[in-house]
Write an enzyme that holds these catalytic residues in place. Structure first.
Site, short mmCIF file in Angstrom:
data_model
loop_
_atom_site.label_atom_id
_atom_site.label_comp_id
_atom_site.label_asym_id
_atom_site.label_seq_id
_atom_site.Cartn_x
_atom_site.Cartn_y
_atom_site.Cartn_z
N ASP A 62 0.83 -1.22 0.00
CA ASP A 62 0.00 0.00 0.00
C ASP A 62 0.86 1.26 0.00
O ASP A 62 0.71 2.14 0.84
CB ASP A 62 -0.97 -0.02 1.18
CG ASP A 62 -1.99 -1.14 1.05
OD1 ASP A 62 -3.03 -0.92 0.42
OD2 ASP A 62 -1.72 -2.24 1.56
N HIS A 64 0.90 3.73 -2.25
CA HIS A 64 0.01 4.86 -2.51
C HIS A 64 0.74 6.18 -2.79
O HIS A 64 0.43 7.22 -2.22
CB HIS A 64 -0.98 5.04 -1.36
CG HIS A 64 -2.05 4.00 -1.31
ND1 HIS A 64 -2.91 3.77 -2.36
CD2 HIS A 64 -2.38 3.10 -0.34
CE1 HIS A 64 -3.74 2.78 -2.05
NE2 HIS A 64 -3.42 2.35 -0.83
N ASP A 105 -0.96 -1.96 -4.54
CA ASP A 105 -1.48 -0.59 -4.40
C ASP A 105 -0.35 0.43 -4.43
O ASP A 105 -0.10 1.15 -3.47
CB ASP A 105 -2.32 -0.43 -3.14
CG ASP A 105 -3.80 -0.64 -3.39
OD1 ASP A 105 -4.16 -1.08 -4.51
OD2 ASP A 105 -4.62 -0.36 -2.49
N ASN A 137 -6.00 -3.37 -5.94
CA ASN A 137 -7.22 -2.82 -6.53
C ASN A 137 -7.01 -1.40 -7.06
O ASN A 137 -7.61 -0.99 -8.07
CB ASN A 137 -8.38 -2.84 -5.52
CG ASN A 137 -8.10 -2.01 -4.28
OD1 ASN A 137 -7.28 -2.39 -3.45
ND2 ASN A 137 -8.79 -0.89 -4.13
N HIS A 138 -6.13 -0.62 -6.40
CA HIS A 138 -5.90 0.76 -6.87
C HIS A 138 -5.01 0.81 -8.10
O HIS A 138 -4.85 1.90 -8.68
CB HIS A 138 -5.32 1.61 -5.74
CG HIS A 138 -6.36 2.04 -4.76
ND1 HIS A 138 -7.30 3.01 -5.03
CD2 HIS A 138 -6.66 1.60 -3.51
CE1 HIS A 138 -8.10 3.18 -3.99
NE2 HIS A 138 -7.73 2.32 -3.05
N ASP A 141 -7.27 2.22 -10.80
CA ASP A 141 -7.87 3.56 -10.67
C ASP A 141 -7.73 4.36 -11.95
O ASP A 141 -8.34 5.43 -12.08
CB ASP A 141 -7.21 4.33 -9.53
CG ASP A 141 -7.62 3.80 -8.16
OD1 ASP A 141 -8.56 3.01 -8.09
OD2 ASP A 141 -6.98 4.18 -7.17
N HIS A 238 -3.08 -8.96 -2.38
CA HIS A 238 -3.73 -7.69 -2.02
C HIS A 238 -5.19 -8.04 -1.74
O HIS A 238 -6.08 -7.80 -2.54
CB HIS A 238 -3.61 -6.67 -3.15
CG HIS A 238 -3.93 -5.28 -2.69
ND1 HIS A 238 -3.01 -4.48 -2.05
CD2 HIS A 238 -5.07 -4.56 -2.72
CE1 HIS A 238 -3.57 -3.34 -1.73
NE2 HIS A 238 -4.83 -3.37 -2.12
N HIS A 273 -3.67 -4.27 1.44
CA HIS A 273 -5.06 -3.88 1.26
C HIS A 273 -5.73 -3.36 2.52
O HIS A 273 -6.37 -2.32 2.50
CB HIS A 273 -5.90 -5.01 0.66
CG HIS A 273 -7.29 -4.62 0.28
ND1 HIS A 273 -7.58 -3.51 -0.49
CD2 HIS A 273 -8.50 -5.18 0.56
CE1 HIS A 273 -8.89 -3.42 -0.67
NE2 HIS A 273 -9.46 -4.41 -0.02
N GLN A 275 -4.14 -2.34 5.13
CA GLN A 275 -3.27 -1.25 5.57
C GLN A 275 -3.10 -1.19 7.08
O GLN A 275 -3.45 -0.21 7.74
CB GLN A 275 -3.77 0.10 5.02
CG GLN A 275 -3.71 0.17 3.51
CD GLN A 275 -4.21 1.48 2.94
OE1 GLN A 275 -5.03 1.52 2.05
NE2 GLN A 275 -3.68 2.58 3.46
N ARG A 394 -11.88 28.77 10.18
CA ARG A 394 -11.93 28.06 11.46
C ARG A 394 -13.02 28.57 12.38
O ARG A 394 -13.72 27.78 13.03
CB ARG A 394 -10.55 28.18 12.14
CG ARG A 394 -10.46 27.48 13.49
CD ARG A 394 -9.14 27.83 14.17
NE ARG A 394 -9.02 27.18 15.46
CZ ARG A 394 -8.36 26.06 15.69
NH1 ARG A 394 -7.75 25.44 14.69
NH2 ARG A 394 -8.30 25.54 16.90
N ARG A 398 -16.26 25.47 12.55
CA ARG A 398 -16.30 24.70 13.80
C ARG A 398 -17.48 25.08 14.70
O ARG A 398 -17.60 24.56 15.80
CB ARG A 398 -14.99 24.89 14.58
CG ARG A 398 -13.76 24.38 13.84
CD ARG A 398 -12.52 24.40 14.69
NE ARG A 398 -11.36 23.91 13.95
CZ ARG A 398 -10.32 23.29 14.49
NH1 ARG A 398 -10.29 23.10 15.80
NH2 ARG A 398 -9.31 22.89 13.74
N ARG A 429 -9.25 23.15 6.65
CA ARG A 429 -8.23 24.08 7.13
C ARG A 429 -8.26 25.46 6.48
O ARG A 429 -7.47 26.33 6.85
CB ARG A 429 -6.84 23.47 6.91
CG ARG A 429 -6.71 22.05 7.43
CD ARG A 429 -7.05 21.93 8.90
NE ARG A 429 -6.05 22.55 9.75
CZ ARG A 429 -6.05 22.45 11.07
NH1 ARG A 429 -7.03 21.77 11.68
NH2 ARG A 429 -5.11 23.02 11.78
#
Length: 571
Positions: A62, A64, A105, A137-138, A141, A238, A273, A275, A394, A398, A429
């Site tokens: 993974d 990524h 991945d 699987n990714h 994508d 995976h 997978h 993770q 912010r 919030r 943010r």
């Protein structure tokens, strides 16, 4: 570990196959050692009786897109190469051999990689010296032609025994790879989760058939034993590690695979997978692992199962001894790659390394630098236009529902094919400006790289969950933004009422699917932890990429369409 499985019946006598000889040895004892040695030579396997061979399996999963180190200097492929090179030199100087495997991945994670179709990642893996990887699987994508291009970039095999082309009926990838390590023949089979068709984009694999990996593993092992007669069989998968095979709505994973096959049919499963660091504290019970802790891998039905969390945060190391046909694990550890923890000293908080610092390999870093810089340059591209401000300040987000909070939750909800979405205000943010919205703006709003988690619950469970998250206090990052749901909140009583999902009253016995950031899914901000529930799935989709895609699809954005209309009422 002693392997006792038989092979095909058309191979007669003691010299039929290494694995049938091992079974006979287990039954008849050490008197057969000279015969075993002769058989090994006859079969082309050169290991010698009464000789101990050392084999080390290194693994990650993974990845990524994390080819570059984090902003805190954690992980990254350059430091990983230094660590792998060091272990290789150590093992080989002692006469042993090393295999480096990936649980898949490689794709989808950070913009610098995604924008370049993971070219730096695959080419970086070449330079580190990976021997094989599972197809994740990714990897699907992107359109199939991108994946096939990535396969060409890789100097190592991408393995998947259970993915077939519907037109030809042939496997799309190599099903296995045979390695000869000091005369020991090691077969590595690749397997990919069936869930790919459920959680991925179907337009990219409509002509592919993802068959049951458990059954395909059985078939592959039969083929191997008949034609190749390996001494050891590993699987690089995976599929996910699910404690005690409790996989819930997810497709069965590594534990189910090990239990499905005859005892010891697989010597080792290198997984991905789910993770997570697969470290056990008892039979079928996961340990609460922290960087630097000892790690005991899972063992199911005679098969070791390992997984090294994610992103290259760790390199897993399994040291084995092979003697007279027996494989024994003598050491296992998850080695942190420049991971840090926060400490407080003299009233100040700072991050410190949890283990020794691993220097970056300078050659690999300079090879990857142009990719990093090119990716950074692409962040200033315009992704959408907006007719007004999307509120994420912010002191607003919030305290009350906002159009940006709802838009982010809606984008995640759409990506996760869910009924409603939950977004923590602390994850937002910044605001998005009126007019031009750039990719950099998106990453400023969602800078943490959280992924989209998807949870399936009954209506009664959803009510309990909403009571926990909707009653979080204002002026905190835990304050929840919603999409697709309306309700009344009584903070004093800690309850919610009049819950509607997609305009329909919540039904206690119905099943609902909702999205939540991975940070909150793991219990962040005091949210209920759902990552260990059978109905939880981490899609792997990074929140900023999901938001970027949604903005581009909906552009120009009408901010009024996301303005709260009193769906969430606080008493």
């Amino acid at each position: 570990m002693l392997n006792t499985r038989p092979t095909s019946s058309n191979a007669p006598g003691l010299c039929a196959s290494p694995r049938s000889r091992m079974a006979l040895k287990a039954l008849l004892g050490a008197a057969l050692l000279s015969t075993l040695s002769a058989c090994a030579s006859q079969a082309g396997h050169e290991w010698q009786a009464d000789t101990t061979y050392h084999l080390t399996v290194l693994h990650t999963n993974d990845h990524h897109g994390r080819f570059w180190q984090s902003s805190d200097g954690e992980y990254g492929m350059s430091a990983r190469k230094t660590l792998v090179d060091r272990i290789r030199a150590e093992v080989e100087s002692a006469g042993g051999s090393v295999l480096l495997l990936s649980g898949g991945d490689i794709n989808t994670g950070v913009p610098e990689s995604d924008l370049q179709q993971a070219e730096p990642d695959f080419k970086g893996m070449n330079r580190i010296g990976y021997d094989a990887m599972a197809v994740g699987n990714h990897e699907f994508d992107n359109p199939l032609e991108v994946l096939l291009k990535q396969r060409d970039w890789a100097d190592f095999p991408m393995l998947a025994a259970n993915i077939y082309d519907k037109t030809t009926g042939e496997r799309l990838f190599e099903p296995w790879k045979i390695f000869d390590e000091h005369g020991i023949q090691i077969a590595v089979i690749g397997l990919t989760t069936e869930d790919t068709v459920r959680i991925g984009n179907p337009e990219y694999f409509s002509n592919l058939d993802f068959r049951d990996p458990k059954e395909e593993a059985r078939k592959a092992i039969e083929e191997l034993n008949e034609h190749e007669q390996p001494d050891l069989i590993f699987a690089v998968t995976h599929m996910g590690h699910y404690q005690n095979a409790e996989h819930g709505i997810n497709a069965p994973g590594d534990v189910s695979l090990a239990r499905y096959l005859p005892y010891g049919e697989l010597d080792m499963i290198v997984g991905g997978h789910s993770q997570e660091p697969v470290c056990m504290e008892g039979a079928n019970r996961m340990a609460d692992f922290a960087p630097g802790d000892d790690c005991q891998p899972d063992r199911q039905n005679g098969t070791y199962i390992v997984q090294a969390h994610e992103w290259g945060k760790y390199v897993g190391r399994a040291d084995y001894e092979f003697r007279n046909g027996e494989l024994t694990m003598v050491n296992y550890q998850l080695i942190p790659v420049n991971l840090k923890k926060t400490v407080e000293e003299n009233g100040e908080r700072r991050k410190v390394l949890v283990a020794e610092e691993i220097a970056e390999d300078s050659e690999l870093r300079e090879f990857l630098r142009p990719y990093q810089e090119k990716g950074q340059a692409q962040l200033n591209v315009t992704v959408a236009q907006s007719n007004g401000k999307l509120e994420g300040d912010r002191d607003v987000v919030r305290f009350a529902q906002t159009n940006l909070g709802r838009l982010i939750a809606t984008a995640a909800m759409q990506a996760g094919k869910a009924d409603f979405g939950v977004m923590n205000a602390g994850g937002v943010r910044a605001s998005l400006p009126a007019g031009e919205i750039t990719y950099k703006d998106v990453l400023t709003v969602l800078p943490f790289g959280n992924t989209v988690g998807v949870v399936t619950m009954s209506g009664s469970e959803v009510l309990e969950y909403l009571e926990a998250v909707a009653t979080q206090p204002v002026d905190s990052g835990a304050y929840a933004q919603f999409a697709g749901v309306s309700l009344r909140v009584n903070r004093e009583e800690g309850s919610v009422s009049e819950v509607m999902i997609q305009g329909q009253a919540l039904a206690m016995d119905a099943q609902y699917r909702f999205t939540v950031p991975s940070f909150n899914a793991a219990g962040g901000d005091g949210y209920p932890k759902v990552t260990d529930l059978p109905g939880y799935l981490d899609t792997g989709f990074v929140d900023a990429d999901v938001l970027k895609a949604y903005l581009a699809e909906q552009s120009p954005i009408d901010v009024a369409a996301y303005a709260p209309q009193g769906e969430i009422v606080y008493q």
